[in-house]
Design a protein around this motif. Structure first.
Motif, PDB file in Angstrom:
ATOM      1  N   GLY A  13       0.806  -1.205   0.000  1.00 43.18           N
ATOM      2  CA  GLY A  13       0.000   0.000   0.000  1.00 43.18           C
ATOM      3  C   GLY A  13       0.845   1.263   0.000  1.00 43.18           C
ATOM      4  N   GLU A  14       1.865   1.314   0.860  1.00 43.73           N
ATOM      5  CA  GLU A  14       2.717   2.500   0.944  1.00 43.73           C
ATOM      6  C   GLU A  14       3.494   2.712  -0.354  1.00 43.73           C
ATOM      7  OE1 GLU A  14       5.174   2.859   4.417  1.00 43.73           O
ATOM      8  OE2 GLU A  14       3.777   1.670   5.613  1.00 43.73           O
ATOM      9  N   THR A  15       4.029   1.633  -0.900  1.00 41.23           N
ATOM     10  CA  THR A  15       4.811   1.758  -2.130  1.00 41.23           C
ATOM     11  C   THR A  15       3.943   2.248  -3.282  1.00 41.23           C
ATOM     12  OG1 THR A  15       6.178  -0.103  -1.377  1.00 41.23           O
ATOM     13  CG2 THR A  15       6.410   0.563  -3.677  1.00 41.23           C
ATOM     14  N   GLY A  16       2.756   1.694  -3.409  1.00 39.21           N
ATOM     15  CA  GLY A  16       1.841   2.142  -4.454  1.00 39.21           C
ATOM     16  C   GLY A  16       1.408   3.579  -4.265  1.00 39.21           C
ATOM     17  N   LEU A  17       1.199   3.979  -3.012  1.00 45.96           N
ATOM     18  CA  LEU A  17       0.777   5.351  -2.727  1.00 45.96           C
ATOM     19  C   LEU A  17       1.862   6.348  -3.118  1.00 45.96           C
ATOM     20  CD1 LEU A  17      -1.402   7.189  -1.507  1.00 45.96           C
ATOM     21  CD2 LEU A  17      -0.282   6.893   0.714  1.00 45.96           C
ATOM     22  N   VAL A  18       3.114   6.032  -2.784  1.00 49.01           N
ATOM     23  CA  VAL A  18       4.219   6.932  -3.123  1.00 49.01           C
ATOM     24  C   VAL A  18       4.396   7.024  -4.632  1.00 49.01           C
ATOM     25  CG1 VAL A  18       6.703   7.285  -2.966  1.00 49.01           C
ATOM     26  CG2 VAL A  18       5.425   6.586  -0.940  1.00 49.01           C
ATOM     27  N   ALA A  19       4.454   5.861  -5.296  1.00 52.97           N
ATOM     28  CA  ALA A  19       4.661   5.854  -6.746  1.00 52.97           C
ATOM     29  C   ALA A  19       3.502   6.511  -7.482  1.00 52.97           C
ATOM     30  CB  ALA A  19       4.860   4.422  -7.237  1.00 52.97           C
ATOM     31  N   GLY A  20       2.285   6.109  -7.134  1.00 53.83           N
ATOM     32  CA  GLY A  20       1.117   6.669  -7.802  1.00 53.83           C
ATOM     33  C   GLY A  20       0.936   8.148  -7.530  1.00 53.83           C
ATOM     34  N   GLY A  21       1.173   8.565  -6.290  1.00 54.87           N
ATOM     35  CA  GLY A  21       1.032   9.977  -5.961  1.00 54.87           C
ATOM     36  C   GLY A  21       2.029  10.851  -6.695  1.00 54.87           C
ATOM     37  N   ALA A  22       3.275  10.372  -6.788  1.00 54.67           N
ATOM     38  CA  ALA A  22       4.296  11.146  -7.497  1.00 54.67           C
ATOM     39  C   ALA A  22       3.972  11.269  -8.981  1.00 54.67           C
ATOM     40  CB  ALA A  22       5.661  10.494  -7.306  1.00 54.67           C
ATOM     41  N   VAL A  23       3.548  10.176  -9.586  1.00 52.26           N
ATOM     42  CA  VAL A  23       3.196  10.213 -11.014  1.00 52.26           C
ATOM     43  C   VAL A  23       1.964  11.079 -11.228  1.00 52.26           C
ATOM     44  CG1 VAL A  23       2.422   8.821 -12.975  1.00 52.26           C
ATOM     45  CG2 VAL A  23       4.276   7.999 -11.514  1.00 52.26           C
ATOM     46  N   MET A  24       1.003  11.000 -10.335  1.00 50.56           N
ATOM     47  CA  MET A  24      -0.215  11.794 -10.469  1.00 50.56           C
ATOM     48  C   MET A  24       0.100  13.288 -10.471  1.00 50.56           C
ATOM     49  SD  MET A  24      -3.450  12.067  -7.853  1.00 50.56           S
ATOM     50  CE  MET A  24      -3.787  10.315  -7.932  1.00 50.56           C
ATOM     51  N   LEU A  25       0.860  13.736  -9.481  1.00 51.41           N
ATOM     52  CA  LEU A  25       1.147  15.161  -9.355  1.00 51.41           C
ATOM     53  C   LEU A  25       2.065  15.655 -10.470  1.00 51.41           C
ATOM     54  CD1 LEU A  25       1.632  15.400  -5.485  1.00 51.41           C
ATOM     55  CD2 LEU A  25      -0.359  16.079  -6.822  1.00 51.41           C
ATOM     56  N   THR A  26       3.171  14.920 -10.681  1.00 53.65           N
ATOM     57  CA  THR A  26       4.132  15.353 -11.701  1.00 53.65           C
ATOM     58  C   THR A  26       3.545  15.227 -13.093  1.00 53.65           C
ATOM     59  OG1 THR A  26       5.893  14.512 -10.265  1.00 53.65           O
ATOM     60  CG2 THR A  26       6.510  15.099 -12.509  1.00 53.65           C
ATOM     61  N   GLY A  27       2.792  14.161 -13.341  1.00 52.29           N
ATOM     62  CA  GLY A  27       2.180  13.972 -14.648  1.00 52.29           C
ATOM     63  C   GLY A  27       1.156  15.050 -14.963  1.00 52.29           C
ATOM     64  N   ALA A  28       0.307  15.368 -13.988  1.00 55.44           N
ATOM     65  CA  ALA A  28      -0.692  16.406 -14.202  1.00 55.44           C
ATOM     66  C   ALA A  28      -0.038  17.762 -14.440  1.00 55.44           C
ATOM     67  CB  ALA A  28      -1.636  16.479 -13.007  1.00 55.44           C
ATOM     68  N   ALA A  29       1.016  18.073 -13.668  1.00 53.30           N
ATOM     69  CA  ALA A  29       1.725  19.336 -13.855  1.00 53.30           C
ATOM     70  C   ALA A  29       2.387  19.392 -15.229  1.00 53.30           C
ATOM     71  CB  ALA A  29       2.763  19.510 -12.754  1.00 53.30           C
ATOM     72  N   THR A  30       2.990  18.283 -15.645  1.00 50.66           N
ATOM     73  CA  THR A  30       3.648  18.248 -16.957  1.00 50.66           C
ATOM     74  C   THR A  30       2.643  18.434 -18.078  1.00 50.66           C
ATOM     75  OG1 THR A  30       5.370  16.762 -16.122  1.00 50.66           O
ATOM     76  CG2 THR A  30       5.064  16.848 -18.507  1.00 50.66           C
ATOM     77  N   ALA A  31       1.508  17.755 -17.974  1.00 47.57           N
ATOM     78  CA  ALA A  31       0.475  17.888 -18.999  1.00 47.57           C
ATOM     79  C   ALA A  31      -0.060  19.309 -19.061  1.00 47.57           C
ATOM     80  CB  ALA A  31      -0.660  16.902 -18.727  1.00 47.57           C
ATOM     81  N   ALA A  32      -0.192  19.938 -17.897  1.00 45.25           N
ATOM     82  CA  ALA A  32      -0.695  21.311 -17.871  1.00 45.25           C
ATOM     83  C   ALA A  32       0.316  22.281 -18.468  1.00 45.25           C
ATOM     84  CB  ALA A  32      -1.032  21.715 -16.434  1.00 45.25           C
ATOM     85  N   VAL A  33       1.589  22.124 -18.109  1.00 45.47           N
ATOM     86  CA  VAL A  33       2.625  23.043 -18.595  1.00 45.47           C
ATOM     87  C   VAL A  33       2.848  22.874 -20.092  1.00 45.47           C
ATOM     88  CG1 VAL A  33       5.076  23.592 -18.472  1.00 45.47           C
ATOM     89  CG2 VAL A  33       3.773  23.250 -16.369  1.00 45.47           C
ATOM     90  N   THR A  34       2.925  21.627 -20.554  1.00 42.80           N
ATOM     91  CA  THR A  34       3.170  21.409 -21.980  1.00 42.80           C
ATOM     92  C   THR A  34       1.982  21.820 -22.840  1.00 42.80           C
ATOM     93  OG1 THR A  34       2.432  19.109 -21.737  1.00 42.80           O
ATOM     94  CG2 THR A  34       4.805  19.534 -21.610  1.00 42.80           C
ATOM     95  N   GLY A  35       0.798  21.883 -22.247  1.00 43.87           N
ATOM     96  CA  GLY A  35      -0.378  22.292 -23.008  1.00 43.87           C
ATOM     97  C   GLY A  35      -0.641  23.781 -22.957  1.00 43.87           C
ATOM     98  N   TRP A  36       0.110  24.482 -22.103  1.00 41.46           N
ATOM     99  CA  TRP A  36      -0.133  25.926 -21.961  1.00 41.46           C
ATOM    100  C   TRP A  36       0.110  26.660 -23.272  1.00 41.46           C
ATOM    101  CZ3 TRP A  36       3.640  29.890 -22.281  1.00 41.46           C
ATOM    102  CH2 TRP A  36       3.168  31.176 -21.959  1.00 41.46           C
ATOM    103  N   ARG A  37       1.164  26.274 -23.976  1.00 43.02           N
ATOM    104  CA  ARG A  37       1.485  26.947 -25.232  1.00 43.02           C
ATOM    105  C   ARG A  37       0.397  26.729 -26.275  1.00 43.02           C
ATOM    106  NH1 ARG A  37       6.147  29.169 -26.898  1.00 43.02           N
ATOM    107  NH2 ARG A  37       6.498  29.440 -29.133  1.00 43.02           N
TER     108      ARG A  37
END
Length: 222
Positions: free
Chosen positions: A183-207
């Motif tokens: 549970g802890e390992t999945g939470l860390v991995a999934g949470g990091a991908v969720m936040l970083t992925g969403a931020a990356t998608a938002a930044v790359t789509g801004w242009r």
């Protein structure tokens, strides 16, 4: 549609994490080769036993890879009640006479934690970029970050499931259970991908969604 759109980015993020874990496991095997050979010599299995031991070690490679991933992202693994290994520290106790476990270090190098952070960030970036590349024409600006977040959830569920499968008993007594905190390992991995992925998608789509120079001049003129 969102679930289908997040499957490939989640797979890409997971592949990135596993690639980083494979690199760390390779370095650990090279660095701990003398300990591994020492364990083999102590066991002294003979020619036939050596072949059987080698085959058994190969069977455990996927499990060792997942345990390495658990160490890389932070929560780590426990080998019985007296041994725990994480990116922060190592508590060493009696280990089973299984040569691949000879790679367990007495102290964890500080660069392992740094590598774990880099791997998590890279996995999130991969997910965000893949989401943006696969985005359908005419999609609203908020769709890609949401799909990237869903990809993070899938990564977390996938990692938790794999860690659960890769955990179990290795012997009697203190070795009745060995593996990662799923549970802890999945939470860390999934949470990091969720936040970083969403931020990356938002930044790359801004242009893409930013008004062009002509549009700005037209709006200012009007």
């Amino acid at each position: 549609d969102w679930l289908r759109g997040s499957a490939a980015p989640a797979a890409g993020a997971l592949a990135t994490l596993l690639a980083a874990a494979a690199a760390l496991m390779t370095v650990a095997l090279i660095g701990g080769f003398s300990s591994v050979t020492s364990l083999v010599e102590q066991i002294d299995p003979g020619a036939a036993g050596l072949v059987a031991l080698g085959m058994l070690s190969l069977v455990y490679v996927p499990t060792l890879l997942l345990w390495t991933l658990a160490v890389l992202v932070g929560p780590g693994v426990s080998l019985g009640s007296q041994v725990s290994v994480s990116a922060r520290d190592v508590q060493v106790g009696p280990l089973p006479g299984f040569p691949p476990l000879g790679v367990v270090p007495e102290a964890m190098p500080t660069w392992v934690g740094v590598l774990g952070v880099v791997a998590l960030l890279a996995a999130g970036v991969v997910a965000g970029v893949l989401v943006r590349r696969r985005e359908p024409a005419g999609a609203p600006w908020w769709r890609a970050p949401v799909v990237a977040a869903v990809a993070g959830v899938l990564v977390g569920l996938g990692v938790s499931t794999m860690m659960w499968v890769a955990s179990g008993g290795m012997g009697p007594g203190d070795l009745a259970w060995a593996g990662a905190r799923a549970g802890e390992t999945g939470l860390v991995a999934g949470g990091a991908v969720m936040l970083t992925g969403a931020a990356t998608a938002a930044v790359t789509g801004w242009r893409r969604y930013r008004p062009s120079r002509d549009d700005r001049e037209s709006l200012s003129a009007s």
